[in-house]
Design an enzyme around this catalytic site. Structure first.
Site, mmCIF file in Angstrom:
data_model
loop_
_atom_site.group_PDB
_atom_site.id
_atom_site.type_symbol
_atom_site.label_atom_id
_atom_site.label_comp_id
_atom_site.label_asym_id
_atom_site.label_seq_id
_atom_site.Cartn_x
_atom_site.Cartn_y
_atom_site.Cartn_z
ATOM 1 N N ASN C 97 13.707 49.309 -1.253
ATOM 2 C CA ASN C 97 13.012 48.067 -0.953
ATOM 3 C C ASN C 97 13.903 47.252 -0.026
ATOM 4 O OD1 ASN C 97 12.700 45.000 -1.657
ATOM 5 N ND2 ASN C 97 10.739 45.946 -2.174
ATOM 6 N N CYS C 128 8.926 38.186 -1.061
ATOM 7 C CA CYS C 128 9.756 37.675 -2.160
ATOM 8 C C CYS C 128 9.576 36.164 -2.287
ATOM 9 C CB CYS C 128 11.227 37.987 -1.955
ATOM 10 S SG CYS C 128 12.239 37.296 -3.279
ATOM 11 N N LYS C 163 5.188 45.648 1.353
ATOM 12 C CA LYS C 163 4.824 45.006 0.082
ATOM 13 C C LYS C 163 4.278 43.611 0.328
ATOM 14 C CE LYS C 163 6.550 44.453 -4.654
ATOM 15 N NZ LYS C 163 7.706 44.729 -5.556
ATOM 16 N N ILE C 189 0.503 44.028 -6.070
ATOM 17 C CA ILE C 189 0.924 42.733 -5.595
ATOM 18 C C ILE C 189 2.391 42.474 -5.957
ATOM 19 C CG2 ILE C 189 -1.367 41.727 -5.721
ATOM 20 C CD1 ILE C 189 -0.610 40.424 -8.401
ATOM 21 N N ASN C 190 3.079 41.694 -5.101
ATOM 22 C CA ASN C 190 4.348 41.129 -5.509
ATOM 23 C C ASN C 190 4.007 40.048 -6.541
ATOM 24 O OD1 ASN C 190 7.037 40.155 -5.623
ATOM 25 N ND2 ASN C 190 7.367 40.774 -3.500
ATOM 26 N N GLY C 241 1.181 45.513 -10.705
ATOM 27 C CA GLY C 241 0.919 44.204 -11.284
ATOM 28 C C GLY C 241 0.451 44.352 -12.723
ATOM 29 N N GLY C 242 1.403 44.345 -13.642
ATOM 30 C CA GLY C 242 1.052 44.339 -15.062
ATOM 31 C C GLY C 242 0.697 45.674 -15.668
#
Lengths: 299, 255, 299, 255
Positions: C97, C128, C163, C189-190, C241-242
């Site tokens: 990354n 970020c 990203k 998603i970030n 995401g989760g």
């Protein structure tokens, strides 16, 4: 002292109910004394009758839920003739959430509500994620948001609250735009656009594919946006998004909200609103704080 | 009718077959009047993945003992968690919810399928209180999937239909000989295809008919409008305007 | 068949680890066989050493957490000289990354990683939320996003994943912009920008006031955005995401993701990644599905 | 050292005073080697409001019985939920985590405050295994807030300091007569102000000193970088590079 003011509107305490989660108040009269609330924001009301979206309209998610009701309501005329007489004497502020698909519809509806003596304010919903035309469309563009609010401002003369969508890059810009256009207050956040998939049936859970996410899951996003908006505008901010306790409400107040709305939590505990009112007073007592204003926007 | 929110204690838990269980819930206070076909919204403890309450129909009521019985089928994480709770645990309920069945007709037929049989026991009792013995037709894929059987006998004549013939007549409830007889009122709860077939039969033969629906819900009190069903007069809340609907208003739904 | 391709990159299965939640892989070697993963996306790497933000950097939220680490890392040179030799022989795809505060920094870092034989891809982090300069700034504007990606594309010759941040009005527009600028894939998603308040201390929980929300709480938002982006671009989408189970992963795949990343769930169960891999295979077996591609984007 | 994830059973739960409790956790398998000062990450069941694991230091280890003891103070919803679990319940642990204390010095002093006393019992045992009897100085606002006392006697000379004088000398541990004596190594765990005062004393007098920090954590294995502390060499993870730090590297922190 829990009393706060939203423009000309005095609230005996900062606890309101969120539109679409508390019906017209009557649904909860068996559980709580409605007069203990700062106010009740009733169901989204449109220019004419709406059937809303097809079932299924709801999906349970981690610490939250998706809904896709789509503004089902009997229309503003039925509200004025049938519903208003029934609820107008509840001893709290009855606020009507006004929704629409066109500026004309917003204005017509707002004007009709303006004529109702015992409705001291409306919440202009420019952020419904569950209707094809209009709704969130108005709330994601500062120019369009300002235009709707400006037009409604011409025909509505009491306290005008504008409900903002979180589905934007900069909610502060939207807030500033509607403030300039004449809003007396902004409320945020409406639901975050989300989606759930039934992996066994291999299709979306909701008939509309996407819906609005609410509940404790969204609280951190809502607190952040309230903090950003409170720093950006001079009008009072009303915070909502996942509030289920007095501590949750305090997070919003300290982040800059003058009042809060409780929504999804009403489904888990129909008495939660009065528990939050009591919890806020307990907090003030415990910390020897005379006036809730001493902690509003403390961050 | 006034709605209440209250803590009940699980006085007894019984497992029935492989997928059903009953919870005998005791209230510290006297129970309010509860109509047959009404339901409760149960707060599900312990399970971090369960957020909302779960609507569960009332199977039986004992006013003398201040107890309610819930008959539940394990269908998801909410009902699974409830099935794992120990006796003595406290459950928070919002109740009684919904409109319930109207106990009408002199020659009624109660048709239940699977978990939909739950509300019919208390309903049958209400008929017997009026001195009426309804015909009770209970169906399921197999005998094991018909959770209660003998409990109904005191209140009416009981018939069974199973798809595999393991109990009563082989086939669907709507194919059962008892189903074709003449009645002046039909009350039904069960799988949607079954209820629709029953409803169509009733509409065709001009028999008053009430169906009890089971949509997923959030609030349970008519506030969130999530659990709506199509009726001939538009969307109605299953939690508040239902769960019981007169098929006269559900012609579109039935077809 | 769980094998999928992201541009030139072959993954033995669609399960990757999310940057910043799995260290360099080594931290989890005691718990799982790293070679069972589709790939490991290592910690955000910048042009030079970064200390990151002050403690506290983390807040627990309903079904999620906020973090404000702020790209703490030793810098790309230390990665190339010290870390890379240590991890380059793990039998899976090691993806780096790449983060930065300027286009130059992104390009320098990407170019240095380009020279590492055993790194087949980078994930360009233009999203970020926890650094003052750059970071999310690049990811919220289609033009800037396209510019960074375009410049990096000139110096980086392997698989380039970008990203994306969810903190935008239209993530599909950002995705289309970076696709045009030469991205081989997008991951989303970030984290969602959020905030938590310590109401007893009356101050933000995080030293940075706001931080990034992750965990199951954000899953419905992530699934929705993956569905929107998958419909908008032709390049493969990587969903995150989760995700905490195979069913969660399946929601993303059915919504249009070709692969998924598991992040916060690694903190709750360090073995979750292999459980998801096994769960995906079980699902295919149970439903007699030969190839995972048969359900990718089925919605 | 290899890290493990495993289910333990709560073999015994004891309440200590008004805010502390111990959990005796039994493993079905043989325990790996555990160093004094290491900790576990406990998955907290039942409570829907608790999302992350909770880091808890290891109070004692019994390799023969395959048991670990955790000494916990109720400080939030996670620890409160743990305090309410019944014996027999299963707890999932990730362990052993962190670097732990190095058992060095011939004349060591262990200084513990409140919940920070937890890791010192197993540490004292390790000294005694080496034939060394450390001085053990335990402090708290009141006697009740010093969770374990007699348990230390077999392993060293025990001193107490309480702010209200309810046990041992009145005042802070750093004001205790035993604190001023000469030692060649100090190990401490407790409230940050206490540890900083101890650290400054050690630095001033050139005594080797190890402090055990307690930052909030997510992963516990050095992956998320959430639990960092400032050191003289920059940010370090308390979970992986700590929880024990040599004050030689914490001069800035100590001041």
């Amino acid at each position: 002292m829990l009393e706060v003011k939203i423009h000309n509107l005095s609230l005996k305490n900062p606890v309101l109910t969120a539109s679409g989660t508390f019906g017209y108040g009557e649904e909860f009269a068996d559980f709580i004394d409605l007069s203990r609330l700062g106010g009740i924001i009733v169901k989204g009301t449109t220019g004419s009758h709406r059937e809303g979206n097809a079932y299924p309209r709801m999906a349970e998610t981690p610490s939250g839920m998706l809904n896709a009701v789509g503004l089902q309501n009997a229309g503003v005329d039925v509200f004025c003739q049938k519903t208003y007489p029934r609820i107008c004497d509840i001893d709290t502020n009855i606020i009507v959430n006004v929704s629409g698909s066109s500026i004309e519809e917003y204005c017509e509806t707002a004007a009709k509500i303006d004529a109702l003596d015992k409705i001291p304010a409306i919440e202009l919903n420019i952020s419904c994620p569950n209707v094809k035309k209009g709704g969130m469309g108005f709330g994601t563009d500062p120019k369009m948001a300002a235009q709707v609010v400006g037009e409604v401002r011409k025909v509505y003369h009491k306290t005008l609250i504008v409900k903002l969508t979180p589905n934007v890059t900069s909610i502060a810009d939207i807030a500033k735009a509607v403030e300039e256009a004449g809003a007396d207050s902004v409320s945020l956040i409406n639901t975050i656009l989300g989606m759930a998939v039934d992996v066994e049936r291999r299709r979306p859970v909701l008939s509309t594919i996407t819906g609005g996410l609410s509940g404790p899951a969204v609280k951190p996003v809502a607190v952040r946006m309230v903090w950003q908006v409170a720093k950006a505008v001079k009008i009072p901010v009303i915070g909502l998004g996942g509030i289920a306790s007095a501590n949750d409400a305090l997070e919003f107040l300290m982040a800059g909200a003058t009042a809060v709305q409780i929504g999804t939590a009403n489904f888990l505990d129909p008495t939660v609103t009065v528990k939050v009112v009591d919890g806020l007073q307990d907090y003030l007592n415990r910390h020897n704080i005379k006036d809730i204003h001493d902690i509003i926007g403390i961050i | 009718m006034k709605k209440h929110i209250a803590d009940f204690v699980i006085a007894e838990k019984k497992t029935i077959g492989s997928s059903y269980f009953t919870l005998l819930l005791k209230s510290p206070e006297a129970l309010p009047e509860i109509l047959p076909g009404q339901f409760v919204e149960v707060q599900v403890p312990d399970n971090k993945e369960v957020f909302l309450r779960r609507p569960i129909s009332i199977h039986d009521v004992d006013y003398a003992a201040n107890t309610m019985t819930l008959l539940v089928q394990v269908v998801g994480k909410g009902t699974r968690t409830l099935s794992q709770l120990a006796e003595g645990r406290t459950l928070n309920l919002v109740y009684p919810l919904g409109n319930g069945f109207s106990i009408d007709g002199q020659k009624p037929l109660l048709v239940g399928g699977g978990a939909g049989i739950a509300p019919l026991l208390y309903t049958a009792k209400k008929y017997s209180e009026k001195g009426i013995r309804p015909a009770i037709l209970l169906g399921g894929r197999t005998a094991e999937l018909i959770p209660v059987k003998e409990e109904f006998r005191p209140y009416g004549e009981v018939f069974f239909a199973t798809e595999d013939g393991s109990l009563g007549e082989k086939g669907l409830v709507t194919q059962h000989t008892a189903f074709g007889k003449s009645y002046d009122s039909i009350l039904t709860c069960g799988p949607t295809p079954m209820m629709k077939a029953v409803a169509r039969h009733a509409l065709k033969n001009g028999i008053r008919c009430q169906v009890s629906l089971e949509n997923t819900m959030a609030c349970g009190v008519g506030a969130c409008l999530c659990c709506v069903t199509k009726t001939d007069h538009g969307h109605r809340c299953v939690c508040k305007d239902g769960p019981v609907f007169n098929v006269e208003n559900m012609k579109e739904w039935a077809n």
